[in-house]
Design an enzyme around this catalytic site. Structure first.
Site, PDB file in Angstrom:
ATOM      1  N   TYR A   6       0.788  -1.231   0.000  1.00 40.88           N
ATOM      2  CA  TYR A   6       0.000   0.000   0.000  1.00 40.88           C
ATOM      3  C   TYR A   6       0.820   1.280   0.000  1.00 40.88           C
ATOM      4  CZ  TYR A   6      -3.840  -3.184   0.542  1.00 40.88           C
ATOM      5  OH  TYR A   6      -4.735  -4.204   0.323  1.00 40.88           O
TER       6      TYR A   6
ATOM      7  N   PHE B 174     -10.856  -3.096  10.443  1.00 35.72           N
ATOM      8  CA  PHE B 174     -11.957  -3.365   9.521  1.00 35.72           C
ATOM      9  C   PHE B 174     -11.417  -4.043   8.273  1.00 35.72           C
ATOM     10  CE2 PHE B 174     -10.498   1.041   9.183  1.00 35.72           C
ATOM     11  CZ  PHE B 174     -10.145   1.156   7.854  1.00 35.72           C
TER      12      PHE B 174
END
Length: 407
Positions: A119, A407
């Site tokens: 990322y 999450f």
């Protein structure tokens, strides 16, 4: 690849792709939960003909930032079929998400990284950190401060949104990096009956501090696991969240947690780096830090909108040269003029004081990473002596940014 929305009719296909990528085989109850979780998400797919080869979901989150809050897509279930790797599938889906976020006025995106190396190249960076802490609770917890002696009471998890929800909401006003929780998130994600990570853990328990009928002074969410008499392994208390008004309140909650019968170890994952427990614990052999890890990864999608929306701790007048290979509108030289009343961020032709990638600016945005440290690491170029320190002073937040909401 055809990059388009994933309809509800394809939810099971999207989840099967994620299970394939993450090597999971959930039972039907967990699959049902994931379907419900995905329904309100923005869902972007990469289709090769009729085959779903890539998938990204984005929760419609709101994230606390210094002095306020901003809409912030929370990326999850990011997956690319093993048959379609190294073909630009993830890059295309992330580009589409950035395009939509820009058009819809969402200046940030966030995620929890399954693999750090992936990322960073898209401009994401860890903006919060978490500590893992372990307490030897076979003896009373030694403290250097007097605990708050107001009464403690157990709260039914079903009542958590109404009883402790407002207290958590108040923490978001003072601590950046926290995701807003509605009643559904409290019950479905934060307080599920079964602990996905360990089937032997108890259902969640909530203890609240404060006089009956009065305001809460703090609370803790925890689970327990019994010991093993055959191996002599003590029972464990896992602390998922602990918040308090002050050190005395925190001491009262930690003392309670560490004195639960038939347990001998307390483990807390994801504690803030400025947790006062580490200072008021009288014996650091009893209270040990067992790990430090990246927390929430943040990406500034609209740098100007993100910077002008946050509060500033000190004045600064600096020219930043920002590199952003993915979003051209962010790249260039900009004069940042910050005051206690806000900031301006406008293009300029003046010489830069600092040159940095949007990844580094994202890391520093919530105040959890120091620009000076990035200069020392060779990741930020300081052209004007003292510029990094001036930007650090302006970005500073207290308390430190933190979240444990995965999450």
């Amino acid at each position: 690849m055809d990059i388009r929305d994933v309809p509800e009719a394809h939810l099971d296909r999207a989840l099967e792709l994620a299970y394939l990528v993450f090597h999971e085989k959930p039972d039907e109850e967990k699959r049902k939960h994931h379907r419900e979780l995905m329904r309100p998400c923005e869902r972007i797919g990469a289709y090769d003909g009729d085959t779903l080869a890539g998938f990204v979901a984005a929760h419609p989150f709101t994230l606390s930032v210094p002095g306020g809050e901003l809409p912030c897509p929370g990326l999850t279930f990011v997956s690319v079929a093993p048959t379609h790797r190294r073909r630009g599938v993830l890059s295309a889906m992330i580009a589409e998400l950035f395009r939509r976020a820009t058009a819809q006025g969402r200046p940030l995106a966030a995620l929890w990284a399954s693999e750090d190396a992936i990322y960073g190249r898209f401009g994401f960076a860890p903006a919060t950190q978490g500590l893992s802490v372990e307490i030897d609770s076979r003896r009373p917890l030694a403290l250097r401060v007097d605990p708050d002696e107001r009464p403690l009471r157990l709260v039914d998890p079903a009542d958590a949104p109404a009883v402790v929800g407002p207290y958590f909401d108040a923490t978001r006003a003072v601590r950046a990096g926290r995701i807003a929780r509605d009643a559904e998130r409290w019950r479905g994600e934060w307080l599920p009956e079964d602990a996905e990570e360990d089937a032997e853990l108890s259902p969640p328990r909530i203890v609240a501090l404060g006089d009956p009928g009065g305001p809460l002074a703090g609370y803790a969410v925890y689970r327990t696991k019994g010991g093993n008499d055959d191996t002599g392994t003590p029972g464990v208390v896992r602390v998922d969240e602990l918040e308090a008004d002050d050190a005395a309140g925190a001491a009262a909650l930690w003392r309670y947690i560490a004195s639960i019968d038939l347990t001998g170890t307390v483990r807390a994952w994801g504690r803030p780096v400025d947790d006062p427990l580490l200072l008021f614990a009288a014996d650091r052999d009893q209270v040990r830090v067992t790990g430090l890890h990246p927390g929430l990864w943040v990406r500034l999608i609209d740098v100007r909108a993100a910077l002008t929306a946050r509060a500033w701790a000190a004045g600064a007048d600096l020219v930043l040269e920002v590199r952003d290979p993915h979003l051209a509108a962010n790249a260039g030289r900009f004069r940042l003029t910050a005051t206690a009343r806000g900031c301006a961020y406008e293009p300029t032709g003046d010489a830069p004081d600092l040159t940095l990638d949007v990844r580094e600016l994202s890391a520093c945005y919530l105040g959890g990473t120091r620009v000076r440290h990035l200069v020392r690491a060779g990741l930020v170029d300081e052209h004007t002596a003292g510029a990094a320190d001036r930007l650090d002073a302006a970005l500073r937040t207290d308390p430190a940014p933190h979240t444990a909401d995965e999450f």
